[in-house]
Design an enzyme around this catalytic site. Structure first.
Site, mmCIF file in Angstrom:
data_model
loop_
_atom_site.group_PDB
_atom_site.id
_atom_site.type_symbol
_atom_site.label_atom_id
_atom_site.label_comp_id
_atom_site.label_asym_id
_atom_site.label_seq_id
_atom_site.Cartn_x
_atom_site.Cartn_y
_atom_site.Cartn_z
ATOM 1 N N CYS A 1 -6.099 -2.396 -7.668
ATOM 2 C CA CYS A 1 -7.123 -2.098 -6.669
ATOM 3 C C CYS A 1 -6.712 -2.784 -5.369
ATOM 4 C CB CYS A 1 -8.506 -2.552 -7.141
ATOM 5 S SG CYS A 1 -8.601 -4.318 -7.510
ATOM 6 N N THR A 2 -7.598 -2.890 -4.413
ATOM 7 C CA THR A 2 -7.240 -3.402 -3.091
ATOM 8 C C THR A 2 -6.849 -4.878 -3.117
ATOM 9 O OG1 THR A 2 -8.769 -1.826 -2.082
ATOM 10 C CG2 THR A 2 -7.994 -3.636 -0.692
#
Length: 325
Positions: free
Chosen positions: A200-201
């Protein structure tokens, strides 16, 4: 009585931020740990952050903390020291520094207590969020990208995946993280022998997702330490090929960090190659979408002809009833 909430208008605060001459550093961090009294912790952290002129969004819950902030460059070291000293659980915490940063990401400090720092929809008392998959560093990520037995699973939303992702990463077709978790389990049921890499980020979603996959019987589960942000930083520092393609969507004024020159998305209105997100300028809409410069001009920053006309009516501009042509 200490000040525990902002009392100045957003317009004034934004103008002040834009007028600042000292550069700022955009930082994100998270930590899953038990906070016994989230509200009092929130109030103490608010005073600490305010004393250092920190802006941004911070969420606290009994399960931990999640923050995206900006700090004046001259105060970054002091911020790190005081954050580490605030609670033993935060000592040595990894701070993800933005990759493509002009320091103008936030202009106010908002700090809230929530039920969860990431809404996951999990209601299973047997679930242990601490039983996470193994962490992967940049070189290990690249090695697994070349492993035919590995499956990379993107735990971000569609609009994030659309503008940038790892090569051949699997997108989970769901609108929210809470919908993605069961969907990821379902999609991988026939591939339990695969090596699963969640990302994810900044790491907060994929860390919990890795624990959920293990809870559901998957044995070979990894997640990228620090998410896309940390992977790209370390890959660049170590002279490794950056295997993330396109732009990394971020949740602040920038709406994206350029990772590679590849533009893999298209304007939602005309189909031209473009990966610039914007919010519809019609105050009754504010849809997040991708719009090229030509369509931004043609639609006056709106997502549709209807929204363009509605915005014009509200402002009394061109296209409004009775307005001059």
């Amino acid at each position: 009585m200490p000040l525990l909430h902002n009392r100045i208008s957003n317009d004034v605060l934004r103008a002040r931020m834009l007028a600042e001459t000292e550069p700022r550093t955009t930082i994100s961090f998270y930590k899953y740990f038990t906070i016994r009294e989230p509200q009092s912790t929130r109030d103490a952290l608010y005073q600490l952050f305010t004393s250092l002129d920190v802006f941004g969004r911070v969420y606290l819950a009994r399960e931990g903390i999640n923050a995206q902030i900006s700090v004046p460059q001259s105060k970054v070291d002091t911020f790190r020291q005081r954050l580490y000293a605030f609670d033993p659980a935060l000592a040595g915490l990894r701070l993800n520094v933005a990759l493509d940063d002009n320091g103008k990401s936030f202009w106010v400090l908002r700090m809230k207590v929530r039920e969860r720092i990431v809404a996951d929809g999990i209601d299973d008392p047997a679930f242990d969020p601490g039983n996470v998959g193994d962490y992967l560093q940049a070189a290990e990520v690249n090695a697994l990208l070349d492993d035919p037995d590995a499956v990379f699973i993107d735990m971000r939303n569609h609009y994030e995946y659309e503008v940038g992702h790892f090569e051949n990463a699997l997108e989970i077709p769901a609108d929210t993280f809470r919908e993605q978790l069961p969907k990821a389990v379902e999609m991988m049921q026939t591939r339990k022998d695969k090596k699963i890499v969640m990302y994810c980020t900044g790491g907060i979603r994929c860390e919990k997702a890795s624990a959920w996959m293990k809870h559901n019987g998957f044995k070979q589960v990894w997640h990228i330490a620090g998410g896309i942000i940390e992977y790209v930083r370390r890959a660049r520092e170590q002279g490794l090929p950056v295997r993330f393609i396109g732009k990394n969507f971020v949740f602040d004024e920038r709406m994206g960090e350029r990772i590679t020159g590849d533009i893999i998305a298209r304007c939602h209105q005309c189909g031209a190659s473009c990966d610039s997100h914007t919010n519809c300028k019609n105050n009754g809409c504010h849809l997040l979408f991708i719009q090229c410069p030509a369509c931004a001009k043609a639609f006056n920053g709106c997502c549709s002809e209807g929204c363009r006309e509605e915005r014009a009516r509200r402002s009394g501009g061109a296209g409004a009833p009775g307005a001059e042509k």
